[in-house]
Design an enzyme around this catalytic site. Sequence first.
Site: not given
Length: 680
Positions: A356, A358-363, A378, A477
């Site tokens: 996935g 998101g706002g903080f990077g790719r996992v 991540k 969050d």
Amino acid sequence: MAAKRSLLLLVVLVVVVEAAAGGGAVEFAYNGFGTAGLSLDGMATVTPAGLLLLTNDTNMSKGHAFHREPVRFRRAGAGGMVPSFSTTFVFAIVSEFLDLSTSGFALLVSPTTDLATAMPQQYLGMFNGTSNGDARNHVFAVELDTVRNPEFADINNNHVGVDVNSLNSSAAAPAGYFDDATAAFRDLSLISRDPMQLWLDYDAATTEVTVAVAPARQPRPQAPLISTKVNLSTVITDTAYVGFSSASSIVLVKHYVVGWSFRLGGGAAQPLDYDTLPKLPRIGPRPRSKALTVALPIATTAAVLAAVAIGFVLLRRRRRYAELREDWEVEFGPHRFAYKDLYDATDGFETKHLLGAGGFGRVYKGVLPGSRTEVAVKKVSHESRQGMKEFVAEVVSIGRLRHRNLVRLLGYCRRKGELLLVYDCMPNGSLDKHLHVHDDEDTPVLDWARRLHVIRGVAAGLLYMHEDWEKVVIHRDIKASNVLLDGEMNGRLGDFGLARLYDHGSDPQTTHVVGTMGYLSPELVRTGKATTLSDVFAFGAFLLEVACGRRPIEEENADAAGDRFVLADWVLGHWRKGSITGAVDARLGSEYEPTEAGLVLRLGLACLHPSPAVRPSMRQVTQYLDGSAPLPELPATYVTCDMFAGMEKYQALFDSWSVRRSTGDMSIATMSDISLSCGR
């Protein structure tokens, strides 16, 4: 004689004596386990050298080893009382790191050798979340624990405990011993890799349990480490098994038992013969021999020539796996992963392994080489080096959080402008994917029982972060996409503390808003300062999201006037009509408990109160959820916070912040001038 001594190295004595009148002394001694014939399961094995190895380098597994025959603890004519007994064993815990370990192991007396339902890690392979504390276990144990689990009220991460049917020890003490000469207490590190000996005695006349620990080959200390009253006649069954239980986790660790002696029926267990005990495997580099000293200069010259010949190839390889390391990172070494290992684990961060973004990077999902441990990696972009030391220190600190409802942060790696964070891999993905299922997807609708189980788990994890750990950790969050599901569909809160990355290295006079619209409390938007109560606000939005199966804010479901759908207002409308359960996810039909659903929805509204002072704490939240305290009624004048008063101004700043964050510009505009209003 040589043959006899070789036999003694493996097993010196196995004696079982039973009186004809229905019970007498039972005694055995193992100075090595080569021919002991123990009952083994899980990871437990006996090495060729005769060592009992309870755990190896397999992740999150357990191992058990029992004396092959059950022991009859209650003798005829003894009034049904468990007699005195004594046991001692030599052990060693060998961790991959000198200052870090996984869960420990325990000596136990159990009515059965079948511990298939027990959990590894913090349960030491003896119990699970349901059986822990159940008097029907009839288990007595002495634990050697190397992880502090607050849910079991552990005193520290290096202790010895006496356990009765539970890992909440009835008595515990830091690992160590009292010096006979000075009476001073000497600390022992259970994960020092050095062999140690433990002595356990039970006095039936006084129902007293005494435990002592000391370095191997040192006499038993005169003063015990633990002395406590436990009437084992109410715990141990007539016939039971004696043995060891162990568990492992992400940190590679091996639990060795070198020798073991046991005696039932009075008197001390037979002393172990140190001269015939098998040797622990060598740990660390081999000592340099004289021949090596002579040959080393020659080998060095050859190596230099070889290095020149293949230098170009090595340089290209080095650039591929180049990392950013600074002097201050030495102290965080055990928590740092090699970039090459993470690169190999994810096949070079191939798209097929992407879990996935998101706002903080790719996992990415990966399997670590060597241990074959599944992890989630991540990748976070962070060009600024200012404040990085403080952030990595926080990563390492948060990595010490241990709770069954938190995703463990295992460590980090830095490379150029990237920070890579390594987590436990959660096989069932995020709650978000199970909760917001589209009609064309095969994923079944999450039933009510699982939703409530996840809610209670996330609440327990937040309570641990806010109040029960040694520091206060604010998540910042909380939302369904940050709640991950393990193999048993337990909810685990992830990404805690990650939002703090964008605070480090910035202007301290600038206020940031970090989080997701719909979960942001009014005071957080207004001041930018996150607190435990702003976490509670986000948890309230999460409660409504899980119960209703709808997101806190839905742009696509705007009304005829163009106003966005706000879940809190919708639930509040149902509450005012006296039919709050009408807001429950319609896909559940009637397959839910109305009382439980009503409690969750009303609690969600209580957590979403615009005033922080009125919101419950997470301790109160958990009490309401488990029924130990009644949830106060909402006042008739209750209002929700209108997130969209002045929304155009807020959205412009929020979008600007998102763009700047993606380009590495940390000079985010202040949010303190945004106003919110509250309405019914």
